[in-house]
Design an enzyme around this catalytic site. Structure first.
Site, short mmCIF file in Angstrom:
data_model
loop_
_atom_site.label_atom_id
_atom_site.label_comp_id
_atom_site.label_asym_id
_atom_site.label_seq_id
_atom_site.Cartn_x
_atom_site.Cartn_y
_atom_site.Cartn_z
CB SER A 41 -1.15 0.18 1.19
OG SER A 41 -0.09 -0.51 2.52
CB SER A 43 6.38 -0.51 1.12
OG SER A 43 5.20 -2.39 0.05
CE LYS A 60 6.99 -2.66 2.40
NZ LYS A 60 6.54 -3.54 3.62
CB ALA A 112 9.47 -16.03 -1.79
CG ASP A 155 -3.68 -8.64 6.34
OD1 ASP A 155 -3.32 -7.78 4.98
OD2 ASP A 155 -4.35 -9.84 5.82
CD GLU A 159 -3.72 -11.84 -1.69
OE1 GLU A 159 -3.78 -12.75 -0.69
OE2 GLU A 159 -4.69 -11.06 -1.82
CG ASP A 173 2.95 -6.96 4.02
OD1 ASP A 173 1.45 -7.20 3.27
OD2 ASP A 173 2.85 -6.32 4.34
#
Ligand SMILES: C[C@@H](Nc1nc2c(c3cc(-c4cn[nH]c4)ccc13)C(=O)N=C/C2=C\CC1CC1)C(C)(C)C
Length: 314
Positions: A41, A43, A60, A112, A155, A159, A173
């Protein structure tokens, strides 16, 4: 000079810490940057290679001005704190270096190479029972490590489950994770809401998350791997939330009975009664890992085992 008993600094005025060789601070010019591999959101995750070693990483990149404007500084600090609490777990994305320049912050992390689990669900349609057991067992192993460190992911979703070159997972994440400072903090109200399809009832009802909220999301992921779609899915977020609060879901026949049983024990409204919860009713990780669904799984060093070849659910 008087030999005072107090520890006097050596003549070169360096502290013991400064005397030890420090890992060299990296900088953007140490890397070649390639394609963007993921957008967060606030990055961007970019594929990069360290010039001196040729080693590949995911970097990141966070825009400092944007983070401050969007008041996301707290999330960035939580993410870095969580990533630093994780010491080289094979099934969790590792943070190697951080550095910044005048515009951005940089987190250098594991790459990954096979993308994320959602990509495979879309490619395969669904996973057969053997593959589902293996990948869920790896997620449970990563989750157990996080929970032992008093970290709630908050979360968990396909994904955020990355797949490595060797077809093992790397959980990622942590920008929205929560570090439980002390026990009563567990379940205290807070503002963050995860991704609609995987949000737990307690988060919608009283805005409280706990370790058990991750078990709710786990139940949704088991369902999705075997059925090819998540259990709660409306045409929009509001409809999805309604289905979750009403516990409105059905278990299709393509889900094997042993998996139906585990899903029913995870998609339980009361977080304390979810299998795996560290409560008398939940039975802790022992109860979860010994459920018949995991029949045949060897938990020790699962990251060193050869993953089953991915096959769709018949
Ligand atoms: C979930 C995340 N997506 C991703 N996050 C990371 C990837 C990653 C790689 C691919 C990929 C690789 N090859 N093809 C696709 C696709 C999505 C990725 C990676 O390799 N290493 C660290 C990552 C994240 C670490 C950082 C959060 C701390 C979002 C969507 C938020 C950007």
């Amino acid at each position: 000079s008087n030999n005072s008993s107090s520890q006097s600094l050596p003549q070169n005025n360096q502290s013991p810490q400064q005397q030890r060789p420090q890992p060299k601070k990296r900088a953007p010019h140490d890397f070649d940057f390639f394609e963007t591999i993921g957008e967060g959101s606030y990055s961007t995750v970019t594929h990069a290679r360290e010039k001196s070693t040729g080693k590949e990483f995911a970097i990141k990149i966070l825009n400092k001005k944007h983070i401050i404007k969007e008041k996301k500084v707290k999330y960035v600090n939580v993410e870095k704190a969580v990533l630093n609490k994780i010491h080289n777990h094979p099934l969790i994305v590792r943070l190697y270096y951080t550095f910044q320049d005048s515009y951005s912050l940089y987190f250098v992390l594991d790459l990954a190479k096979k993308g994320d689990l959602l990509g495979y669900i879309r490619k395969m349609g669904s996973f057969n029972l053997e593959c589902t057991k293996f990948y869920i067992a790896e997620i449970v192993t990563a989750l157990e490590y996080l929970h032992r460190k008093n970290i709630i992911h908050r979360d968990l979703k396909p994904e955020n489950i990355l797949i490595t070159e060797e077809m093992h997972i790397k959980l990622t994440d942590f920008g929205t994770a929560k570090i439980i400072e002390n026990e009563e903090d567990n379940g205290r109200a807070n503002s963050f809401v995860g991704t609609a399809e995987y949000v737990s009832p307690e988060l919608l009802n009283d805005k409280a998350t706990c370790k058990s909220s991750d078990f709710w999301a786990l139940g949704c992921i088991i369902y999705q791997l075997l059925a090819g779609r998540p259990p709660f899915k409306g045409n929009n977020e509001y409809q999805t939330f309604q289905k979750i609060i009403k516990m409105e879901y059905t278990l299709p026949d393509e889900i094997p009975d042993v998996a139906k049983d585990l899903i029913k024990k995870l998609l339980v409204e009361n977080p304390d009664h979810r299998i795996g919860a560290d409560t008398p009713e939940g039975g802790g990780y022992e109860a979860l890992k010994s459920h018949p669904f995991f029949e045949g799984i060897i938990w020790k060093d699962i990251h060193l085992q050869t993953p089953p070849e991915l096959k769709p659910n018949p």
